[in-house]
Write a protein that holds these residues in place. Structure first.
Motif, PDB file in Angstrom:
ATOM      1  N   LEU A   1      25.679  56.129 -42.593  1.00 13.62           N
ATOM      2  CA  LEU A   1      24.628  56.709 -43.417  1.00 13.62           C
ATOM      3  C   LEU A   1      23.716  55.630 -43.992  1.00 13.62           C
ATOM      4  CD1 LEU A   1      26.697  59.343 -45.434  1.00 13.62           C
ATOM      5  CD2 LEU A   1      25.515  59.650 -43.244  1.00 13.62           C
TER       6      LEU A   1
ATOM      7  N   SER B   1      26.700  67.408 -45.685  1.00 14.18           N
ATOM      8  CA  SER B   1      26.611  66.181 -44.905  1.00 14.18           C
ATOM      9  C   SER B   1      25.487  65.312 -45.427  1.00 14.18           C
ATOM     10  CB  SER B   1      26.369  66.498 -43.425  1.00 14.18           C
ATOM     11  OG  SER B   1      26.257  65.315 -42.657  1.00 14.18           O
ATOM     12  N   SER B   2      25.630  64.005 -45.221  1.00 11.63           N
ATOM     13  CA  SER B   2      24.621  63.004 -45.564  1.00 11.63           C
ATOM     14  C   SER B   2      24.498  62.807 -47.079  1.00 11.63           C
ATOM     15  CB  SER B   2      23.257  63.360 -44.963  1.00 11.63           C
ATOM     16  OG  SER B   2      22.396  62.240 -45.012  1.00 11.63           O
TER      17      SER B   2
END
Length: 261
Positions: free
Chosen positions: A112, A171-172
């Motif tokens: 990330l 997510s992320s």
């Protein structure tokens, strides 16, 4: 009502590929699964092991994606079925500030890239920091940096900086931020422990506790505990420092250690 005292019980009779001995690893729980990653054992370990507490079995999942290098003394949090890994030692004297996400539902890694803070630099490479999840934010505190460009010539620098990392749902991540804090800043340290506490009666006012650790002066006579109230902004009176007093060995009437505000 008599409360039962907690008791340790050694787990025996497991099956599957058992992780080799190590230190500096981290483990988190997802329902009945305990996920163990990294650590050190004659080098940095890059293995991911999972222990099923319901079946007493170890297994090694087939991971894919942006598989991170082995690391030790890193930050490890669990948010639902995703895990986040930040920083740690990747080689002797070489520390990381990389951020990885593992989706345990499909055992897929992803590297990330978080946005830098608007009010300062991003976290420097480090090990031995605390990394705690509160709501949709991870709180990063302290650790140990190496100010030498040569990993073999280690110049240690103990840290006491505080960052938050905002997560996206599922997510992320969004990005890093440097929160405005009040009160007495804890001294620099590494290898400390942090836990999150919420008042069970009100379900409000989460606190993050940083416990002891190692700093440039070593460990002193007291185990210092600092409380950081995350329900900001504008809280004027946090944090407080607590010292756990030691019992005088010459005292005939021994008492339990007393915490004094």
């Amino acid at each position: 009502v008599v409360k039962k005292m907690p008791r340790w019980k050694r787990v025996l009779g497991w099956s599957g590929p058992v992780p080799r001995p190590r230190h500096g690893h981290r483990a988190v729980a997802i329902k009945e699964l305990m996920v163990v990653f990294g650590g050190g054992n004659e080098g940095i370990v890059d293995e991911l092991h999972v222990y099923n507490t319901a079946t007493n079995q170890w297994f090694i999942p087939a991971v894919r994606g942006d598989i991170p290098p082995g690391c030790a003394a890193y930050g490890f949090v669990c948010d639902g079925t995703r895990l986040l890994v930040f920083g740690g030692m990747v080689e002797y004297g070489k520390y990381s500030n990389d951020l990885y996400e593992l989706q345990a539902s499909r055992w897929e890694w992803k590297k990330l890239k978080a946005k830098n803070p608007k009010n300062g630099p991003p976290p420097c490479p480090r090990l031995g920091h605390s990394f705690s999840l509160v709501g949709n934010k991870c709180y990063l505190f302290g650790g140990l940096a190496n100010d030498s460009e040569d990993p073999k010539n280690n110049i240690p620098r103990y840290l006491n900086d505080l960052y938050t990392l905002e997560l996206r749902a599922g997510s992320s991540v969004v990005g890093w931020d440097i929160p405005i804090t009040y009160g007495v800043l804890p001294p620099p340290r590494e290898s400390h422990t942090a836990v999150v506490y919420t008042d069970k009666t009100t379900r409000k006012s989460p606190y993050k506790f940083r416990v002891a650790g190692i700093n440039a002066c070593g460990r002193g006579a007291f185990s210092e505990i600092s409380a950081f109230k995350t329900c900001l902004p504008g809280f004027p009176g946090a944090p407080c420092a607590i010292k756990i007093s030691k019992v005088n060995k010459t005292n005939k009437h021994k008492k339990k250690p007393v915490a004094a505000l």
